[in-house]
Design a protein around this motif. Sequence first.
Motif, PDB file in Angstrom:
ATOM      1  N   THR A   1     -69.384 -35.695 -35.992  1.00 22.94           N
ATOM      2  CA  THR A   1     -68.126 -35.228 -36.863  1.00 22.94           C
ATOM      3  C   THR A   1     -68.055 -35.461 -38.393  1.00 22.94           C
ATOM      4  N   CYS A   2     -68.667 -36.366 -38.511  1.00 21.36           N
ATOM      5  CA  CYS A   2     -68.700 -36.705 -40.174  1.00 21.36           C
ATOM      6  C   CYS A   2     -69.527 -35.534 -40.656  1.00 21.36           C
ATOM      7  N   LEU A   3     -70.545 -35.019 -40.201  1.00 25.03           N
ATOM      8  CA  LEU A   3     -71.219 -33.713 -40.864  1.00 25.03           C
ATOM      9  C   LEU A   3     -70.376 -32.565 -40.846  1.00 25.03           C
ATOM     10  N   CYS A   4     -69.660 -32.398 -39.704  1.00 27.58           N
ATOM     11  CA  CYS A   4     -68.857 -31.030 -39.747  1.00 27.58           C
ATOM     12  C   CYS A   4     -67.565 -31.259 -40.679  1.00 27.58           C
ATOM     13  N   ARG A   5     -67.231 -32.497 -40.624  1.00 22.40           N
ATOM     14  CA  ARG A   5     -65.919 -32.737 -41.476  1.00 22.40           C
ATOM     15  C   ARG A   5     -66.161 -32.244 -43.089  1.00 22.40           C
ATOM     16  N   TYR A   6     -67.590 -32.502 -43.456  1.00 27.09           N
ATOM     17  CA  TYR A   6     -67.849 -32.152 -44.996  1.00 27.09           C
ATOM     18  C   TYR A   6     -68.425 -30.898 -44.915  1.00 27.09           C
ATOM     19  N   LYS A   7     -68.365 -29.897 -43.850  1.00 28.77           N
ATOM     20  CA  LYS A   7     -69.086 -28.451 -43.940  1.00 28.77           C
ATOM     21  C   LYS A   7     -70.360 -28.582 -43.908  1.00 28.77           C
ATOM     22  N   HIS A   8     -71.197 -29.290 -43.056  1.00 34.56           N
ATOM     23  CA  HIS A   8     -72.796 -29.329 -42.860  1.00 34.56           C
ATOM     24  C   HIS A   8     -72.762 -29.039 -41.258  1.00 34.56           C
ATOM     25  N   VAL A   9     -71.840 -27.768 -40.926  1.00 29.54           N
ATOM     26  CA  VAL A   9     -71.895 -27.455 -39.654  1.00 29.54           C
ATOM     27  C   VAL A   9     -73.067 -27.098 -38.990  1.00 29.54           C
ATOM     28  N   GLU A  10     -74.034 -26.209 -39.686  1.00 27.66           N
ATOM     29  CA  GLU A  10     -75.344 -25.672 -39.354  1.00 27.66           C
ATOM     30  C   GLU A  10     -76.298 -26.928 -39.144  1.00 27.66           C
ATOM     31  N   THR A  11     -76.323 -27.960 -39.917  1.00 31.58           N
ATOM     32  CA  THR A  11     -77.157 -29.076 -39.583  1.00 31.58           C
ATOM     33  C   THR A  11     -76.578 -29.890 -38.298  1.00 31.58           C
ATOM     34  N   ALA A  12     -75.280 -29.873 -38.157  1.00 28.09           N
ATOM     35  CA  ALA A  12     -74.810 -30.482 -37.003  1.00 28.09           C
ATOM     36  C   ALA A  12     -74.904 -29.810 -35.727  1.00 28.09           C
ATOM     37  N   GLU A  13     -75.028 -28.434 -35.542  1.00 31.26           N
ATOM     38  CA  GLU A  13     -75.183 -27.692 -34.468  1.00 31.26           C
ATOM     39  C   GLU A  13     -76.810 -27.744 -34.218  1.00 31.26           C
ATOM     40  N   PHE A  14     -77.576 -27.833 -35.165  1.00 32.21           N
ATOM     41  CA  PHE A  14     -79.232 -27.729 -35.059  1.00 32.21           C
ATOM     42  C   PHE A  14     -79.462 -29.205 -34.298  1.00 32.21           C
ATOM     43  N   LEU A  15     -78.963 -30.351 -34.769  1.00 29.69           N
ATOM     44  CA  LEU A  15     -78.829 -31.461 -34.214  1.00 29.69           C
ATOM     45  C   LEU A  15     -78.726 -31.477 -32.824  1.00 29.69           C
ATOM     46  N   PHE A  16     -77.190 -30.982 -32.580  1.00 27.81           N
ATOM     47  CA  PHE A  16     -76.849 -30.797 -31.255  1.00 27.81           C
ATOM     48  C   PHE A  16     -77.728 -30.172 -30.211  1.00 27.81           C
ATOM     49  N   HIS A  17     -78.458 -29.078 -30.739  1.00 25.92           N
ATOM     50  CA  HIS A  17     -79.435 -28.363 -29.999  1.00 25.92           C
ATOM     51  C   HIS A  17     -80.822 -29.033 -29.654  1.00 25.92           C
ATOM     52  N   CYS A  18     -81.204 -29.634 -30.596  1.00 24.84           N
ATOM     53  CA  CYS A  18     -82.414 -30.625 -30.603  1.00 24.84           C
ATOM     54  C   CYS A  18     -82.121 -31.946 -29.769  1.00 24.84           C
ATOM     55  N   LYS A  19     -81.007 -32.407 -29.582  1.00 24.47           N
ATOM     56  CA  LYS A  19     -80.763 -33.616 -29.005  1.00 24.47           C
ATOM     57  C   LYS A  19     -80.215 -33.204 -27.463  1.00 24.47           C
ATOM     58  N   GLN A  20     -80.321 -32.056 -26.791  1.00 25.68           N
ATOM     59  CA  GLN A  20     -79.558 -31.965 -25.721  1.00 25.68           C
ATOM     60  C   GLN A  20     -80.396 -32.606 -24.455  1.00 25.68           C
ATOM     61  N   ASN A  21     -81.639 -32.704 -24.488  1.00 23.94           N
ATOM     62  CA  ASN A  21     -82.343 -33.482 -23.592  1.00 23.94           C
ATOM     63  C   ASN A  21     -82.023 -35.125 -23.536  1.00 23.94           C
ATOM     64  N   GLU A  22     -81.666 -35.593 -24.698  1.00 20.66           N
ATOM     65  CA  GLU A  22     -81.369 -37.158 -25.049  1.00 20.66           C
ATOM     66  C   GLU A  22     -80.049 -37.285 -24.736  1.00 20.66           C
ATOM     67  N   PHE A  23     -78.966 -36.391 -25.066  1.00 25.50           N
ATOM     68  CA  PHE A  23     -77.477 -36.630 -24.968  1.00 25.50           C
ATOM     69  C   PHE A  23     -77.155 -35.218 -24.105  1.00 25.50           C
ATOM     70  N   HIS A  24     -76.919 -35.373 -22.933  1.00 25.26           N
ATOM     71  CA  HIS A  24     -76.488 -33.972 -22.093  1.00 25.26           C
ATOM     72  C   HIS A  24     -75.261 -33.513 -22.808  1.00 25.26           C
TER      73      HIS A  24
END
Length: 540
Positions: free
Chosen positions: A231-254
């Motif tokens: 949320t904090c990353l997206c709020r300040y327009k670091h959306v690419e990084t946030a989506e990258f982390l989202f995909h990287c952590k899918q096994n850990e956080f469904h």
Amino acid sequence: MQFRFQPLKFLSREIQQNLRYQFTNHHSIDQPYHPKSHKIISFLMAIRDYKLEKDLKFDSCTGDDHRFDKLLPNSNECSTVDSDALKVHNILKVMWNKPKDEIERSLDQCGLSLSEDLVLNVLQRHRSNWKPAFTFFNWVCRGGNRSGYLPGSVVYNEILDTLGRMKRFDELTQVLDEMPKRNGLFNERTYGVVVNRYAAAHKVEEATQFFYKRKELDLELDLAAFQTLLTCLCRYKHVETAEFLFHCKQNEFHPEIKTMNIILNGWCVLGSLREAKRFWNDIITSKKLKPDRFTYGIFINSLTKAGKVSTAIELFRAMWEKGCSPDAAICNCVIDGLCFKKRIPEALTIFQELNERDYLLNVATYNSLIKHLCKIRRMDKVYELLDQMEQKGGRCLPNERTYGFLLKSTKKPEQVPGILERMKRNGSKMTGDFYNLLLRLYMNWDYQETVRSTWAEMERDGLGPDRRSYTIMIHGLYDRGRIEDAMRYFSEMTSKGMIPELRTELIVNAMSAKLKGRGGEPIDGTKDNDCLLLFDEPSL
């Protein structure tokens, strides 16, 4: 202005006479874009220092602190906590350039009864001025006043937020390093504050590393914490990084719909409709996830911001058909989008439909209409809606944004008191943004006395001044040729660690060039004797 400022008439006058401007030599005068202003500012500082020594002389032997008492309102006008907080605020303001030991000695002699409410009140009055806030916080942590009080997590979170806002990350790290020495200080709120401030300063790596540091602080690396980071990353327009982390952590956080909504909203905040559409399609084609009301709301918001209002309305209508009733936020978004496209009759039609369905509209719904109706000067309809809001009350009661739109539509200063009186009657509170709006209006009207009283009241309420306040004053004074006053505000702003906007730096360069052309002397003919405008001439 009467209902807010009249009770503080005499207090404001005292503050203006004795404490109006405070500058530092090393921070602001050494800036490359105004070197020739040194002589003027030094001259003004000499007057200021003379007045402080003369009028606010402190007898450290007796511990008499009467110099601050004259700046306080009557005890009937504010609570004990507010009175003590204002007293500390004035001490820190008067002694801004004194050694730390001397400031702490003065605080020791105040006889304060420290409490969580008092310390928090003082810190909140210095949200845009980290130095006095940090000085006071350190004094409290060292057992200030020998009261036995130790600050709790709420106070620590407040100072962390202030330091982060002013990008003082060395000091922020210092506070964080001290927190584990006492149990229970570090909590989820602390984590959220620090991650948010790192993201706001575009320190993406530090924000991400702080998420992993939770283990060292006895906090779990759970989904809620991960969503806070995204949320904090997206709020300040670091959306690419946030989506990258989202995909990287899918096994850990469904993946779940809330996490995907955060990323979708990030693309909306960034203003990229193409990426928002791509991610929207990922959601609606997913076999495991189903879009909820927030998903629809976010995408409708993205469509309206991109000017695709007709498409947004189609999706809005489809929600009703699918049994997913839009909430007030979605309705507000559609109405605001229609108004922005000057399709106000359609917006009023939808508004009427929602009223007929007894839909739970809120103040934001009315504000969307009032904002645009004010722009086209449909003031009869504006006040009709305002009357409705006051009659309904509750979630429809007008707030400071409502009255802000009314203020922006004013043409004469005589119209302001009526709006402020109505605001007071409905219980709306002043905010920093509202004060800044008043400053801008009165500056445009060249009502300098009211500008000064507004500034003093804003300081007393602990709602500023912030960078926006200083920007308004600098630009307004520059437009009126009052260069010395503008430079004083600029010097005070930079002495507080505030970074000026680019446009402000440009006009400071222009002012420096004018001062250089005059050899650094005050410009002849400045009205109201600008060089001494807010400083009494010292008695000899």
